[in-house]
Design a protein around this motif. Structure first.
Motif, mmCIF file in Angstrom:
data_model
loop_
_atom_site.group_PDB
_atom_site.id
_atom_site.type_symbol
_atom_site.label_atom_id
_atom_site.label_comp_id
_atom_site.label_asym_id
_atom_site.label_seq_id
_atom_site.Cartn_x
_atom_site.Cartn_y
_atom_site.Cartn_z
ATOM 1 N N TRP A 1 -14.010 1.282 -7.480
ATOM 2 C CA TRP A 1 -13.152 2.465 -7.360
ATOM 3 C C TRP A 1 -12.882 3.094 -8.724
ATOM 4 C CZ3 TRP A 1 -8.031 2.952 -9.234
ATOM 5 C CH2 TRP A 1 -7.346 4.100 -8.809
ATOM 6 N N LEU A 2 -12.458 2.285 -9.696
ATOM 7 C CA LEU A 2 -12.115 2.835 -10.998
ATOM 8 C C LEU A 2 -13.356 3.315 -11.748
ATOM 9 C CD1 LEU A 2 -10.040 3.540 -13.098
ATOM 10 C CD2 LEU A 2 -10.092 1.171 -13.914
ATOM 11 N N ALA A 3 -14.454 2.581 -11.640
ATOM 12 C CA ALA A 3 -15.684 2.980 -12.328
ATOM 13 C C ALA A 3 -16.142 4.362 -11.878
ATOM 14 C CB ALA A 3 -16.781 1.951 -12.078
ATOM 15 N N THR A 4 -16.010 4.628 -10.590
ATOM 16 C CA THR A 4 -16.460 5.917 -10.057
ATOM 17 C C THR A 4 -15.427 7.020 -10.232
ATOM 18 O OG1 THR A 4 -15.692 5.263 -7.845
ATOM 19 C CG2 THR A 4 -18.005 4.846 -8.382
ATOM 20 N N GLU A 5 -14.223 6.648 -10.686
ATOM 21 C CA GLU A 5 -13.160 7.642 -10.885
ATOM 22 C C GLU A 5 -12.810 7.845 -12.359
ATOM 23 O OE1 GLU A 5 -11.896 9.563 -8.738
ATOM 24 O OE2 GLU A 5 -12.405 8.676 -6.804
ATOM 25 N N LEU A 6 -13.530 7.208 -13.261
ATOM 26 C CA LEU A 6 -13.193 7.301 -14.685
ATOM 27 C C LEU A 6 -13.137 8.741 -15.186
ATOM 28 C CD1 LEU A 6 -15.134 4.412 -16.504
ATOM 29 C CD2 LEU A 6 -12.660 4.648 -16.222
ATOM 30 N N LEU B 1 -8.206 10.064 -17.627
ATOM 31 C CA LEU B 1 -8.220 8.916 -18.533
ATOM 32 C C LEU B 1 -8.860 9.246 -19.878
ATOM 33 C CD1 LEU B 1 -9.127 6.061 -16.017
ATOM 34 C CD2 LEU B 1 -6.905 6.524 -17.070
ATOM 35 N N TYR B 2 -9.992 9.931 -19.849
ATOM 36 C CA TYR B 2 -10.636 10.224 -21.131
ATOM 37 C C TYR B 2 -9.794 11.193 -21.950
ATOM 38 C CZ TYR B 2 -14.154 10.801 -24.683
ATOM 39 O OH TYR B 2 -14.806 10.789 -25.896
ATOM 40 N N ASN B 3 -9.149 12.120 -21.273
ATOM 41 C CA ASN B 3 -8.268 13.046 -21.969
ATOM 42 C C ASN B 3 -7.093 12.306 -22.600
ATOM 43 O OD1 ASN B 3 -5.931 15.638 -21.224
ATOM 44 N ND2 ASN B 3 -7.517 15.764 -22.781
ATOM 45 N N ALA B 4 -6.637 11.237 -21.944
ATOM 46 C CA ALA B 4 -5.566 10.419 -22.516
ATOM 47 C C ALA B 4 -6.044 9.764 -23.806
ATOM 48 C CB ALA B 4 -5.123 9.353 -21.516
ATOM 49 N N PHE B 5 -7.303 9.306 -23.818
ATOM 50 C CA PHE B 5 -7.864 8.742 -25.047
ATOM 51 C C PHE B 5 -7.969 9.813 -26.131
ATOM 52 C CE2 PHE B 5 -11.900 8.388 -27.472
ATOM 53 C CZ PHE B 5 -11.470 7.432 -28.391
ATOM 54 N N GLU B 6 -8.404 11.003 -25.750
ATOM 55 C CA GLU B 6 -8.530 12.086 -26.725
ATOM 56 C C GLU B 6 -7.190 12.412 -27.372
ATOM 57 O OE1 GLU B 6 -12.130 14.938 -25.221
ATOM 58 O OE2 GLU B 6 -10.296 14.989 -24.012
ATOM 59 N N LYS B 7 -6.113 12.174 -26.633
ATOM 60 C CA LYS B 7 -4.776 12.483 -27.136
ATOM 61 C C LYS B 7 -4.059 11.232 -27.648
ATOM 62 C CE LYS B 7 -4.024 16.608 -24.330
ATOM 63 N NZ LYS B 7 -3.098 17.308 -23.401
ATOM 64 N N TYR B 8 -4.836 10.204 -27.950
ATOM 65 C CA TYR B 8 -4.260 8.958 -28.463
ATOM 66 C C TYR B 8 -3.501 9.215 -29.759
ATOM 67 C CZ TYR B 8 -4.037 4.268 -30.519
ATOM 68 O OH TYR B 8 -3.607 3.094 -31.099
ATOM 69 N N CYS B 9 -2.369 8.552 -29.893
ATOM 70 C CA CYS B 9 -1.571 8.702 -31.105
ATOM 71 C C CYS B 9 -0.798 7.411 -31.377
ATOM 72 C CB CYS B 9 -0.599 9.877 -30.951
ATOM 73 S SG CYS B 9 0.428 10.158 -32.418
ATOM 74 N N TRP B 10 -1.073 6.809 -32.516
ATOM 75 C CA TRP B 10 -0.284 5.673 -32.996
ATOM 76 C C TRP B 10 -0.139 5.831 -34.502
ATOM 77 C CZ3 TRP B 10 3.186 2.380 -31.703
ATOM 78 C CH2 TRP B 10 3.490 1.306 -32.534
ATOM 79 N N GLY C 1 -22.252 7.213 -16.520
ATOM 80 C CA GLY C 1 -22.203 8.549 -17.096
ATOM 81 C C GLY C 1 -20.871 8.918 -17.711
ATOM 82 N N SER C 2 -19.978 7.964 -17.821
ATOM 83 C CA SER C 2 -18.647 8.256 -18.353
ATOM 84 C C SER C 2 -18.685 8.546 -19.848
ATOM 85 C CB SER C 2 -17.714 7.069 -18.094
ATOM 86 O OG SER C 2 -16.484 7.248 -18.772
ATOM 87 N N ARG C 3 -17.818 9.443 -20.266
ATOM 88 C CA ARG C 3 -17.708 9.768 -21.688
ATOM 89 C C ARG C 3 -17.188 8.594 -22.513
ATOM 90 N NH1 ARG C 3 -14.051 14.964 -21.139
ATOM 91 N NH2 ARG C 3 -13.479 13.791 -19.252
#
Length: 293
Positions: A18-23, A47-56, A257-259
Motif C-alpha cells: 500500500w505505502l510503496a504504491t502511494e509514495l 511525502l516527498y514534498n515533506a522531505f523537500e521541506k525538511y528543516c532541522w 519510480g518514486s522520487r
C-alpha cells in the motif's frame, strides 16, 4: 524476531504494498501545522514534498569541518561527517566519546545523554560495537538488545542510525509520522484496531505540561490505539521493525519510480523517507486526544 519473520506478519506485506504504491500520492498524505517557535504555517502535499521541506536547525562543528544549517543538504553533510567520525573513532573510547557527544549535539539531545556517555566512557566503543552487530544481524530479540543495561533512547537512536546500515532515527516525530500513516492504512482497509505488527509506539513531545498549544504526537484515534514508547529494549525492537518496514517499502517494485530513489547525495532514499516522517510528525493536529493504550 528476525527481519524475515517480521516482514511476513499479518498486514505487514499489505501495508508495504500500500505505502510503496502511494509514495508519490499528492492527495493522501497532505498535512499542515503551525511551528510553535516561528509561528509559521508548515504544509506538504505528499511525502516527498515533506522531505523537500525538511528543516532541522543544526549547529556547526569546527573539528569536523561542517557549518550550521537547516536544510536536508546541510544536515546530510553534517551526518556524513559524523558517521565517518564514528567509524574513524573505533578502538578508542576517548574518540568514541567525542564522536557520540557530537552526534547528540547535532540532534539537540546532548544534555543527559552526554553526561551518561561520559560516565560510561570505559568500554563505550565495545558496547556500541556489540549493539551495532546485534542490529545488523537482524534479530530484535538478541541478548544484548534485551539487556536491562541497554541504553536506547531518542539520543542513542541517532548514533546507531549512523553506525548501522539501513537503520532510521526513531524519535517521537518519526514515530508520530509513521503511526499517522498506519492510521490511514487502517481506515482505508476498515480495520477496527491497529494490527499488532504495525502498532508502532509513540512518545510525547518535550515541552512544558502547561504549554498553551501542545503538539500532538499520539497518532491514535478513539478506536485505533497505540502504546507509549519505552526506552531500552522496547525502543530498540521497534526501531529495528520500523527500519525493516520502511526499507521494504522502498525496495518494493511499486516504489521503483518514486522520487525518493533520486534524492541527491549525501542523502539516501531511506534517510529521505525518515526525514519526511520527521517533518509530518512535528504535530499531528487537533484530532481527538486519546490516552496511551
Amino acid at each position: 524476531m528476525s527481519r524475515q519473520t517480521y516482514l511476513t506478519l499479518t498486514h505487514v506485506p499489505a501495508f508495504i504494498h500500500w505505502l510503496a504504491t502511494e509514495l508519490e500520492s499528492e492527495t493522501r498524505f497532505k498535512h499542515q501545522y503551525v511551528n510553535r517557535k516561528t509561528d509559521e504555517k508548515w504544509s506538504c502535499n505528499g511525502l516527498y514534498n515533506a522531505f523537500e521541506k525538511y528543516c532541522w536547525n543544526h549547529p556547526g562543528n569546527a573539528r569536523l569541518g561542517f557549518n550550521p544549517g537547516e536544510c536536508s543538504s546541510s544536515n546530510g553533510i553534517a551526518l556524513s561527517a559524523l558517521r565517518q567520525d564514528l567509524v574513524n573513532a573505533a578502538g578508542s573510547d576517548s574518540r568514541i566519546l567525542e564522536a557520540t557527544v557530537d552526534v547528540m549535539r547535532w540532534g539537540g539531545v546532548a544534555a543527559r545523554n552526554a553526561d551518561w556517555l561520559k560516565a560510561n566512557k570505559a568500554g563505550l566503543g565495545r558496547m556500541l560495537q556489540n549493539v551495532q552487530t546485534a542490529i545488523g544481524d537482524g534479530d530484535d530479540q538478541a541478548s544484548v538488545l534485551r539487556s536491562k543495561n541497554l541504553r536506547f533512547n531518542s539520543g542513542m537512536t541517532k548514533v546507531y542510525s549512523l553506525l548501522c546500515k539501513d537503520f532510521i532515527i526513531y524519535d517521537s516525530r518519526v514515530a508520530a509520522g509513521l503511526g499517522w500513516m498506519v492510521v490511514k492504512y487502517c481506515q482505508e482497509h476498515d480495520l477496527s484496531e491497529v494490527p499488532e505488527a504495525l502498532c508502532f509506539p509513540w512518545a510525547a513531545a518535550k515541552e512544558g505540561k502547561k504549554s498553551l498549544a501542545p503538539k500532538r504526537r499520539n497518532p491514535g484515534t478513539a478506536k485505533l490505539k497505540f502504546k507509549g514508547l519505552r526506552s531500552g529494549r522496547h525502543h530498540a525492537m521497534w526501531n529495528m521493525r520500523a527500519s525493516w518496514l520502511l526499507s521494504a517499502v522502498l525496495a518494493h517494485p511499486g516504489a521503483a519510480g518514486s522520487r525518493f530513489h533520486l534524492v541527491p547525495s549525501p542523502n539516501d532514499p531511506l534517510r529521505a523517507l525518515e526525514a519526511a516522517l520527521f517533518m509530518i510528525g512535528y504535530d499531528l493536529g487537533d484530532q481527538l486526544r486519546v490516552l496511551v493504550a
